[in-house]
Design an enzyme around this catalytic site. Structure first.
Site, PDB file in Angstrom:
ATOM      1  N   ASP A   1     -21.306  27.674   1.435  1.00 18.72           N
ATOM      2  CA  ASP A   1     -20.062  27.783   0.674  1.00 18.72           C
ATOM      3  C   ASP A   1     -20.379  27.828  -0.816  1.00 18.72           C
ATOM      4  O   ASP A   1     -21.386  27.272  -1.268  1.00 18.72           O
ATOM      5  CB  ASP A   1     -19.156  26.578   0.934  1.00 18.72           C
ATOM      6  CG  ASP A   1     -18.702  26.473   2.376  1.00 18.72           C
ATOM      7  OD1 ASP A   1     -18.731  27.505   3.073  1.00 18.72           O
ATOM      8  OD2 ASP A   1     -18.322  25.369   2.797  1.00 18.72           O
ATOM      9  N   ALA A   2     -19.495  28.443  -1.590  1.00 15.90           N
ATOM     10  CA  ALA A   2     -19.691  28.494  -3.041  1.00 15.90           C
ATOM     11  C   ALA A   2     -19.782  27.090  -3.630  1.00 15.90           C
ATOM     12  O   ALA A   2     -20.513  26.856  -4.599  1.00 15.90           O
ATOM     13  CB  ALA A   2     -18.558  29.269  -3.703  1.00 15.90           C
TER      14      ALA A   2
END
Length: 311
Positions: free
Chosen positions: A142-143
């Site tokens: 995930d970012a």
């Protein structure tokens, strides 16, 4: 007739098929709806309807009767990414330490930095297999999740690593700080995960979801939280965040999955305390086992120091 096969990017997760596919292919929603009604759209091999919801990482197949409808291939623009560190590189793979706020690859709706663009800026050539915007990518973070990840540089590495992740022969170890104290302090969470029925951009434990298995053990306990070592047996979207949220022990700072915002602010966190700490795999060139590690970055280390000071 032209067959287009493409993955669903993170930015379209939870979106209706007709809206998402129109953005991916540059077609109108009416055209996409017609294609779906004609049975020309498949999601993970099954016929898909125009109102079906997209899931990040799943695969779309589209039969396009008119090749002229296809958009030109995207070109990844090299863009320096602050904090992106190459931990290891050879002819087959490149292993990086991904900073927070960086997506793995471009996707609709994401205008921020990416690992793919960062590697291009560093002059690192990666495999050409996969969709144009995510060539060489064999797994994702995930970012808002930091840590170690591998990218394929050769076509052989791409094929070997995709198989390894699919067959679960890769070792993925995370560090996570969760609220409270899981009981037992060491155990396994075996709970299927699927899209949340009420919140399009979230996932949840669902009886008819995909099999999902997480192993954990407590490394350190504080009055309000616990530091865990987490091993993933499967790799579902948001798996660690979903599993511990379901146990009422969400990752500290992960307000989207139920974390206490007051504690998050006290620790100076603006994202989940979750870090990909160690990655082990059989090297695609000769099969030897290799491991790479990444230590938690400054924001997570600071939060841990505050928790220790409060103990």
């Amino acid at each position: 007739m032209t067959l287009r096969t493409l993955p669903v990017p993170d930015g379209l997760d939870g979106m209706r098929l007709d809206a998402g596919l129109s953005r991916m292919l540059g077609l109108s929603r009416t055209v996409v709806a017609t294609l779906a009604e004609d049975g020309a759209v498949r999601l993970d091999g099954a016929a898909a309807g125009k109102s079906d919801r997209l899931v990040a990482g799943s695969w779309l197949e589209v039969d396009l009767p008119d090749p002229e409808r296809e958009p030109s291939e995207r070109v990844v623009t090299a863009r320096a990414v602050e904090g992106l560190e190459v931990l290891y590189e050879d002819d087959e793979i490149v292993v990086v330490d991904k900073p927070v706020g960086v997506a793995v690859h471009p996707s609709p709706g994401w205008g921020g930095p990416t690992v793919v663009a960062g590697l291009a800026a560093l002059g690192v050539s990666i495999a050409t297999s996969g969709a144009a915007e995510r060539q060489g990518i064999v797994h994702r973070l995930d970012a808002g999740t930091t840590g170690v990840m591998v990218v394929a540089k050769s076509e052989r590495a791409y094929s070997v690593l995709k198989t390894a992740f699919r067959e679960r022969t890769v070792s993925k170890t995370y560090l996570a700080v969760v609220q409270g104290h899981p009981d037992p302090s060491e155990g396994t969470i075996d709970a299927p995960i699927d899209r949340h029925p009420k919140h399009e951009w979230r996932f949840a434990v669902m009886t008819d979801g995909k099999p999902s298995v997480t192993h954990y053990r407590t490394l350190e306990a504080f009055p309000a939280a616990s530091l865990l070592e987490v091993e993933l047996e499967t790799g579902r979207t948001h798996q660690i965040r979903v599993h511990f949220s379901a146990l009422r022990h969400p990752c500290v700072g992960d307000t989207g999955y139920g974390a206490d915002p007051t504690l998050s602010a006290r620790l100076g966190l603006t994202r989940q305390w979750l870090h990909a700490h160690r990655l082990g795999l059989h090297h695609p060139a000769d099969g030897r086992w290799v491991e790479f590690t990444s230590e938690p970055p400054a924001d997570l280390a600071h939060a841990l120091d505050v928790l220790r000071a409060l103990a």
